[in-house]
Design an enzyme around this catalytic site. Structure first.
Site, PDB file in Angstrom:
ATOM      1  N   GLY A   8       0.817  -1.210   0.000  1.00  0.00           N
ATOM      2  CA  GLY A   8       0.000   0.000   0.000  1.00  0.00           C
ATOM      3  C   GLY A   8       0.850   1.259   0.000  1.00  0.00           C
ATOM      4  O   GLY A   8       2.081   1.217   0.028  1.00  0.00           O
ATOM      5  N   HIS A  50      12.328  10.558  -3.073  1.00  0.00           N
ATOM      6  CA  HIS A  50      12.812   9.388  -3.817  1.00  0.00           C
ATOM      7  C   HIS A  50      14.170   9.682  -4.440  1.00  0.00           C
ATOM      8  O   HIS A  50      15.088   8.865  -4.368  1.00  0.00           O
ATOM      9  CB  HIS A  50      11.812   9.001  -4.917  1.00  0.00           C
ATOM     10  CG  HIS A  50      10.672   8.166  -4.434  1.00  0.00           C
ATOM     11  ND1 HIS A  50      10.542   6.845  -4.765  1.00  0.00           N
ATOM     12  CD2 HIS A  50       9.607   8.469  -3.658  1.00  0.00           C
ATOM     13  CE1 HIS A  50       9.451   6.357  -4.208  1.00  0.00           C
ATOM     14  NE2 HIS A  50       8.860   7.331  -3.535  1.00  0.00           N
ATOM     15  N   ARG A  54      18.485   7.937  -3.760  1.00  0.00           N
ATOM     16  CA  ARG A  54      19.218   7.184  -4.778  1.00  0.00           C
ATOM     17  C   ARG A  54      20.704   7.503  -4.742  1.00  0.00           C
ATOM     18  O   ARG A  54      21.089   8.667  -4.696  1.00  0.00           O
ATOM     19  CB  ARG A  54      18.694   7.531  -6.169  1.00  0.00           C
ATOM     20  CG  ARG A  54      17.334   7.004  -6.430  1.00  0.00           C
ATOM     21  CD  ARG A  54      16.888   7.349  -7.836  1.00  0.00           C
ATOM     22  NE  ARG A  54      15.453   7.580  -7.777  1.00  0.00           N
ATOM     23  CZ  ARG A  54      14.790   8.456  -8.488  1.00  0.00           C
ATOM     24  NH1 ARG A  54      15.419   9.205  -9.366  1.00  0.00           N
ATOM     25  NH2 ARG A  54      13.498   8.595  -8.348  1.00  0.00           N
ATOM     26  N   GLU A  62      13.465   8.875 -16.577  1.00  0.00           N
ATOM     27  CA  GLU A  62      12.040   9.160 -16.412  1.00  0.00           C
ATOM     28  C   GLU A  62      11.366   8.783 -17.706  1.00  0.00           C
ATOM     29  O   GLU A  62      11.708   9.315 -18.766  1.00  0.00           O
ATOM     30  CB  GLU A  62      11.833  10.633 -16.073  1.00  0.00           C
ATOM     31  CG  GLU A  62      12.412  10.985 -14.718  1.00  0.00           C
ATOM     32  CD  GLU A  62      12.262  12.445 -14.362  1.00  0.00           C
ATOM     33  OE1 GLU A  62      11.759  13.237 -15.187  1.00  0.00           O
ATOM     34  OE2 GLU A  62      12.654  12.799 -13.236  1.00  0.00           O
TER      35      GLU A  62
END
Length: 186
Positions: A8, A50, A54, A62
């Site tokens: 979720g 996010h 990284r 993208e």
């Protein structure tokens, strides 16, 4: 090894997936979410979080054309996420409302291409997806379309992945492992 990581919202899927490939010398991060607009600060903050996690050695792509990107990516790949990819497909094809008779065929073709590309990958791949539909069926057409198609996508991707991990409250639960045969009801 192909791993499907599902769960979720805010369950820890992406962080878990990133941890699976953290030791890779070369990795490609396929980001499928829409580029944040200046007016959507909350979405921008999610994307920023996010990106900040990284490693600098990872290549970020993208993309909405995930099948092509999977074919072209060298080494380990992390695809994040199928739900964002599906949302952008529905947006691009304008399928949230009444879309005529051909919409299911159009979307099915794109899903076929995605699943085929995942199945064809010959190096390590981690795919992040969203688990929805654990409660009521939405009274809104858009909610039903998304839940039905992400459920179908997840089943098909799980079938071509070696491992499936469900994240609940940050806790991983391996629900399919290549070493353990799955049994299906007759």
């Amino acid at each position: 090894m192909k791993t499907l990581v599902t769960g979720g919202i805010r369950s820890g899927k992406s962080q878990y997936a990133e941890g699976l490939i953290a030791d890779a010398e070369q990795a490609t991060y396929l980001a499928t979410g829409a580029v944040p607009s200046a007016s959507d600060l909350e979405w921008g903050a999610r994307v920023d979080a996010h990106q900040a996690r990284r490693p600098s050695a990872w290549t970020t792509v993208e993309t909405l054309d995930v099948p092509r990107s999977l074919r072209e990516a060298p080494g380990v790949v992390l695809l994040d996420s199928v739900g964002s990819w599906l949302t952008r497909q529905l947006d691009e094809l304008d399928l949230w409302e009444d879309a005529g008779t051909d919409w299911q065929r159009l979307l099915a073709g794109r899903l076929d291409a995605l699943v085929g590309a995942v199945a064809a990958v010959e190096h390590d791949l981690v795919v992040v997806t969203e688990e929805v539909g654990l409660s009521l069926v939405s009274e809104h057409r858009s909610g039903r379309i998304f839940a039905d198609w992400i459920g179908t996508a997840n089943q098909r991707l799980a079938a071509v992945c070696d491992q499936v991990v469900l994240l609940v409250a940050g806790c991983p639960l391996v629900i399919k492992d290549a070493a353990t045969p799955t049994r299906r009801r007759p």
